[in-house]
Write a protein that holds these residues in place. Structure first.
Motif, PDB file in Angstrom:
ATOM      1  N   ALA A 163       0.660  15.801 -51.467  1.00 34.09           N
ATOM      2  CA  ALA A 163      -0.516  15.363 -50.718  1.00 34.09           C
ATOM      3  C   ALA A 163      -1.556  14.741 -51.641  1.00 34.09           C
ATOM      4  CB  ALA A 163      -1.123  16.537 -49.954  1.00 34.09           C
ATOM      5  N   GLU A 164      -1.733  15.312 -52.819  1.00 39.90           N
ATOM      6  CA  GLU A 164      -2.765  14.819 -53.732  1.00 39.90           C
ATOM      7  C   GLU A 164      -2.480  13.398 -54.202  1.00 39.90           C
ATOM      8  OE1 GLU A 164      -6.098  14.341 -55.836  1.00 39.90           O
ATOM      9  OE2 GLU A 164      -5.652  15.954 -54.395  1.00 39.90           O
ATOM     10  N   ALA A 218      10.998   9.249 -44.105  1.00 39.76           N
ATOM     11  CA  ALA A 218      10.623  10.668 -44.035  1.00 39.76           C
ATOM     12  C   ALA A 218       9.291  10.852 -43.313  1.00 39.76           C
ATOM     13  CB  ALA A 218      10.548  11.274 -45.433  1.00 39.76           C
ATOM     14  N   ALA A 219       8.428   9.833 -43.325  1.00 44.18           N
ATOM     15  CA  ALA A 219       7.150   9.913 -42.612  1.00 44.18           C
ATOM     16  C   ALA A 219       7.353   9.863 -41.106  1.00 44.18           C
ATOM     17  CB  ALA A 219       6.228   8.781 -43.048  1.00 44.18           C
ATOM     18  N   ASP A 250       7.814   5.250 -32.383  1.00 43.29           N
ATOM     19  CA  ASP A 250       7.996   6.680 -32.110  1.00 43.29           C
ATOM     20  C   ASP A 250       6.900   7.501 -32.771  1.00 43.29           C
ATOM     21  OD1 ASP A 250      10.282   6.212 -30.645  1.00 43.29           O
ATOM     22  OD2 ASP A 250      11.666   6.688 -32.283  1.00 43.29           O
ATOM     23  N   VAL A 251       6.509   8.579 -32.114  1.00 39.08           N
ATOM     24  CA  VAL A 251       5.494   9.471 -32.690  1.00 39.08           C
ATOM     25  C   VAL A 251       6.062  10.104 -33.953  1.00 39.08           C
ATOM     26  CG1 VAL A 251       4.112  11.550 -32.321  1.00 39.08           C
ATOM     27  CG2 VAL A 251       4.486   9.930 -30.432  1.00 39.08           C
ATOM     28  N   PRO A 252       5.382  10.001 -35.088  1.00 44.11           N
ATOM     29  CA  PRO A 252       5.902  10.578 -36.330  1.00 44.11           C
ATOM     30  C   PRO A 252       6.077  12.088 -36.223  1.00 44.11           C
ATOM     31  CG  PRO A 252       4.111   9.051 -36.788  1.00 44.11           C
ATOM     32  CD  PRO A 252       4.118   9.277 -35.303  1.00 44.11           C
ATOM     33  N   ALA A 253       7.181  12.587 -36.802  1.00 45.47           N
ATOM     34  CA  ALA A 253       7.461  14.022 -36.796  1.00 45.47           C
ATOM     35  C   ALA A 253       8.113  14.418 -38.115  1.00 45.47           C
ATOM     36  CB  ALA A 253       8.353  14.380 -35.608  1.00 45.47           C
ATOM     37  N   PRO A 254       7.380  14.267 -39.231  1.00 42.21           N
ATOM     38  CA  PRO A 254       7.963  14.616 -40.532  1.00 42.21           C
ATOM     39  C   PRO A 254       8.267  16.106 -40.616  1.00 42.21           C
ATOM     40  CG  PRO A 254       5.609  14.220 -40.744  1.00 42.21           C
ATOM     41  CD  PRO A 254       5.984  13.819 -39.349  1.00 42.21           C
ATOM     42  N   VAL A 255       9.314  16.457 -41.363  1.00 40.58           N
ATOM     43  CA  VAL A 255       9.737  17.856 -41.458  1.00 40.58           C
ATOM     44  C   VAL A 255       9.557  18.421 -42.861  1.00 40.58           C
ATOM     45  CG1 VAL A 255      11.399  17.623 -39.579  1.00 40.58           C
ATOM     46  CG2 VAL A 255      12.135  17.178 -41.938  1.00 40.58           C
ATOM     47  N   SER A 256       9.158  17.595 -43.814  1.00 37.24           N
ATOM     48  CA  SER A 256       9.025  18.040 -45.203  1.00 37.24           C
ATOM     49  C   SER A 256       7.626  17.760 -45.716  1.00 37.24           C
ATOM     50  CB  SER A 256      10.043  17.314 -46.086  1.00 37.24           C
ATOM     51  OG  SER A 256       9.802  15.914 -46.067  1.00 37.24           O
ATOM     52  N   ALA A 257       7.261  18.450 -46.787  1.00 34.45           N
ATOM     53  CA  ALA A 257       5.966  18.194 -47.421  1.00 34.45           C
ATOM     54  C   ALA A 257       5.892  16.751 -47.907  1.00 34.45           C
ATOM     55  CB  ALA A 257       5.763  19.163 -48.581  1.00 34.45           C
ATOM     56  N   TYR A 258       7.004  16.256 -48.419  1.00 33.98           N
ATOM     57  CA  TYR A 258       7.046  14.863 -48.862  1.00 33.98           C
ATOM     58  C   TYR A 258       6.787  13.918 -47.690  1.00 33.98           C
ATOM     59  CZ  TYR A 258       8.995  10.374 -50.273  1.00 33.98           C
ATOM     60  OH  TYR A 258       9.167   9.040 -50.526  1.00 33.98           O
ATOM     61  N   PRO A 296      13.685  22.923 -52.389  1.00 32.39           N
ATOM     62  CA  PRO A 296      13.535  23.376 -50.999  1.00 32.39           C
ATOM     63  C   PRO A 296      13.080  22.291 -50.040  1.00 32.39           C
ATOM     64  CG  PRO A 296      12.666  25.025 -52.509  1.00 32.39           C
ATOM     65  CD  PRO A 296      12.987  23.825 -53.335  1.00 32.39           C
ATOM     66  N   ASP A 297      12.178  21.402 -50.505  1.00 30.06           N
ATOM     67  CA  ASP A 297      11.687  20.347 -49.620  1.00 30.06           C
ATOM     68  C   ASP A 297      12.810  19.394 -49.225  1.00 30.06           C
ATOM     69  OD1 ASP A 297       9.098  19.595 -48.444  1.00 30.06           O
ATOM     70  OD2 ASP A 297       9.411  17.693 -49.463  1.00 30.06           O
ATOM     71  N   LYS A 298      13.674  19.050 -50.182  1.00 26.38           N
ATOM     72  CA  LYS A 298      14.790  18.155 -49.887  1.00 26.38           C
ATOM     73  C   LYS A 298      15.864  18.854 -49.059  1.00 26.38           C
ATOM     74  CE  LYS A 298      12.915  14.737 -51.899  1.00 26.38           C
ATOM     75  NZ  LYS A 298      12.290  13.701 -51.017  1.00 26.38           N
ATOM     76  N   VAL A 299      16.042  20.153 -49.268  1.00 24.88           N
ATOM     77  CA  VAL A 299      16.992  20.902 -48.437  1.00 24.88           C
ATOM     78  C   VAL A 299      16.525  20.882 -46.982  1.00 24.88           C
ATOM     79  CG1 VAL A 299      17.938  23.187 -47.931  1.00 24.88           C
ATOM     80  CG2 VAL A 299      17.865  22.363 -50.292  1.00 24.88           C
ATOM     81  N   THR A 300      15.222  21.040 -46.782  1.00 25.88           N
ATOM     82  CA  THR A 300      14.673  20.992 -45.428  1.00 25.88           C
ATOM     83  C   THR A 300      15.033  19.674 -44.745  1.00 25.88           C
ATOM     84  OG1 THR A 300      12.826  22.440 -46.037  1.00 25.88           O
ATOM     85  CG2 THR A 300      12.544  21.067 -44.076  1.00 25.88           C
ATOM     86  N   GLU A 301      14.929  18.571 -45.479  1.00 24.33           N
ATOM     87  CA  GLU A 301      15.315  17.277 -44.908  1.00 24.33           C
ATOM     88  C   GLU A 301      16.820  17.210 -44.669  1.00 24.33           C
ATOM     89  OE1 GLU A 301      11.807  14.520 -46.971  1.00 24.33           O
ATOM     90  OE2 GLU A 301      13.900  14.352 -47.646  1.00 24.33           O
ATOM     91  N   ALA A 302      17.602  17.721 -45.635  1.00 22.28           N
ATOM     92  CA  ALA A 302      19.065  17.619 -45.546  1.00 22.28           C
ATOM     93  C   ALA A 302      19.649  18.420 -44.390  1.00 22.28           C
ATOM     94  CB  ALA A 302      19.689  18.079 -46.863  1.00 22.28           C
ATOM     95  N   LEU A 303      18.928  19.426 -43.914  1.00 24.74           N
ATOM     96  CA  LEU A 303      19.415  20.233 -42.797  1.00 24.74           C
ATOM     97  C   LEU A 303      19.536  19.420 -41.511  1.00 24.74           C
ATOM     98  CD1 LEU A 303      17.416  23.540 -43.389  1.00 24.74           C
ATOM     99  CD2 LEU A 303      19.903  23.287 -43.446  1.00 24.74           C
ATOM    100  N   HIS A 304      18.825  18.318 -41.435  1.00 26.97           N
ATOM    101  CA  HIS A 304      18.872  17.483 -40.232  1.00 26.97           C
ATOM    102  C   HIS A 304      20.012  16.469 -40.364  1.00 26.97           C
ATOM    103  CE1 HIS A 304      15.023  18.941 -38.534  1.00 26.97           C
ATOM    104  NE2 HIS A 304      14.762  19.178 -39.798  1.00 26.97           N
ATOM    105  N   PRO A 305      20.876  16.388 -39.369  1.00 25.55           N
ATOM    106  CA  PRO A 305      22.102  15.586 -39.503  1.00 25.55           C
ATOM    107  C   PRO A 305      21.942  14.095 -39.279  1.00 25.55           C
ATOM    108  CG  PRO A 305      22.072  16.654 -37.368  1.00 25.55           C
ATOM    109  CD  PRO A 305      20.862  17.153 -38.100  1.00 25.55           C
TER     110      PRO A 305
END
Length: 307
Positions: free
Chosen positions: A79-80, A109-110, A121-129, A271-280
């Motif tokens: 974020a910073e 990712a945004a 589409d309305v943005p729905a990011p799932v990771s901190a990135y 962990p942040d990238k794993v969170t993204e990778a969980l989505h197929p």
């Protein structure tokens, strides 16, 4: 044309400098230290503090903003730099008597996961990135309202998916390693996984097109125009290397997350990238930018990985 490029020493930035040089443009690269950037004039500035940005932006006709954090041990760093750093850059651009056009390289990712994600589409990011890249987009639109119209800063957002090509520091090296051991990991439940891709040279062309033809306040998705199955991506890399296609092995999400936390947040698959990778599915529908990709996956891999 006079260009200021942030992130000029990164994977995409180095290729973009080539494109700009071939076009005969005058190039300034924003740097935090005393390093030299071949083919460009160095301007010292820091997105983390805002120091030097006003001077760096001065006299630019176009600003292409590539700099950002893709891996961080502390999620607040995303974020910073990605959001607040973009806000500081926008302020420096807005302070110019004649603000240059600003092209922001965001990320799919945004927008968030899904198949055929559209620009509206309305943005729905799932990771901190992803949230931080969306934060950068929103920072560009603050002055002019929800759509950025009326802002002194003529900002254009480009959201690429996975970017690959010569000099790729992460995506291709990971796939090459998987092909060599014959196992291609897929995080999460078994089933097909779909991804959009774009070659780095096509992305550079899209960014330059956005600077010329993108509408102020516009958000544009770009890709090579295809939906790629994870299995097929692995097989294409294997073909480029002259090897057998790797076997896809599904790794349970809990196992992948535990491993990511053990090796550290800043690792290639934290962990942040794993969170993204969980989505197929991470694919985008064809966008509105008047841009036509030139490089297919097979051709891009042949050039990047061939002898």
């Amino acid at each position: 044309m006079r260009y200021l490029v942030t992130g000029a020493t990164g994977f995409i930035g180095r290729r973009l400098l080539r494109h700009l040089a071939e076009g005969g443009h005058e190039i300034t690269a924003l740097v935090r230290d005393g390093r030299r950037v071949p083919g460009a004039r160095a301007a010292h500035g820091d997105l983390a503090t805002g120091a030097g940005l006003l001077t760096a932006v001065r006299d630019a006709d176009r600003v292409i903003h590539l700099a950002g954090v893709t891996r961080a041990a502390d999620p607040r760093v995303y974020a910073e730099i990605n959001a607040e750093g973009t806000r500081r850059l926008r302020a420096a651009v807005a302070a110019q008597p004649e603000p240059p056009r600003l092209v922001y390289c965001s990320s799919l990712a945004a927008s968030g996961p899904g198949r055929q994600r559209r620009e509206e589409d309305v943005p729905a990011p799932v990771s901190a990135y992803g949230r931080s890249k969306l934060g950068g987009e929103l920072a560009l639109r603050e002055e002019g309202g929800a759509d950025g119209v009326g802002s002194r800063v003529r900002a254009v957002v480009v959201r690429p998916p996975i970017v690959y090509g010569p000099g790729d520091p992460a995506f291709l090296p990971g796939l090459v390693g998987a092909v060599r051991i014959g196992v291609l990991p897929a995080v999460g439940r078994p089933g097909p996984r779909h991804y959009s891709l774009i070659h780095v040279d096509d992305l550079c062309r899209a960014l330059l097109t956005a600077g010329e033809a993108g509408a102020a306040g516009g958000i544009y998705h770009v890709s090579d125009g295809a939906e790629h199955l994870w299995d097929d991506i692995g097989a294409a890399v294997a073909t480029a290397l002259g090897r057998r296609a790797p076997r896809v092995v599904h790794v349970p999400g809990a196992v992948a997350m535990a491993a990511a936390r053990t090796v550290g947040r800043a690792s290639r698959l934290g962990p942040d990238k794993v969170t993204e990778a969980l989505h197929p599915a991470w694919t985008s529908a064809p966008g509105r930018l008047p841009f036509i990709p030139r490089i297919t996956l097979s051709e891009g891999l042949r050039v990047a990985l061939g002898p």
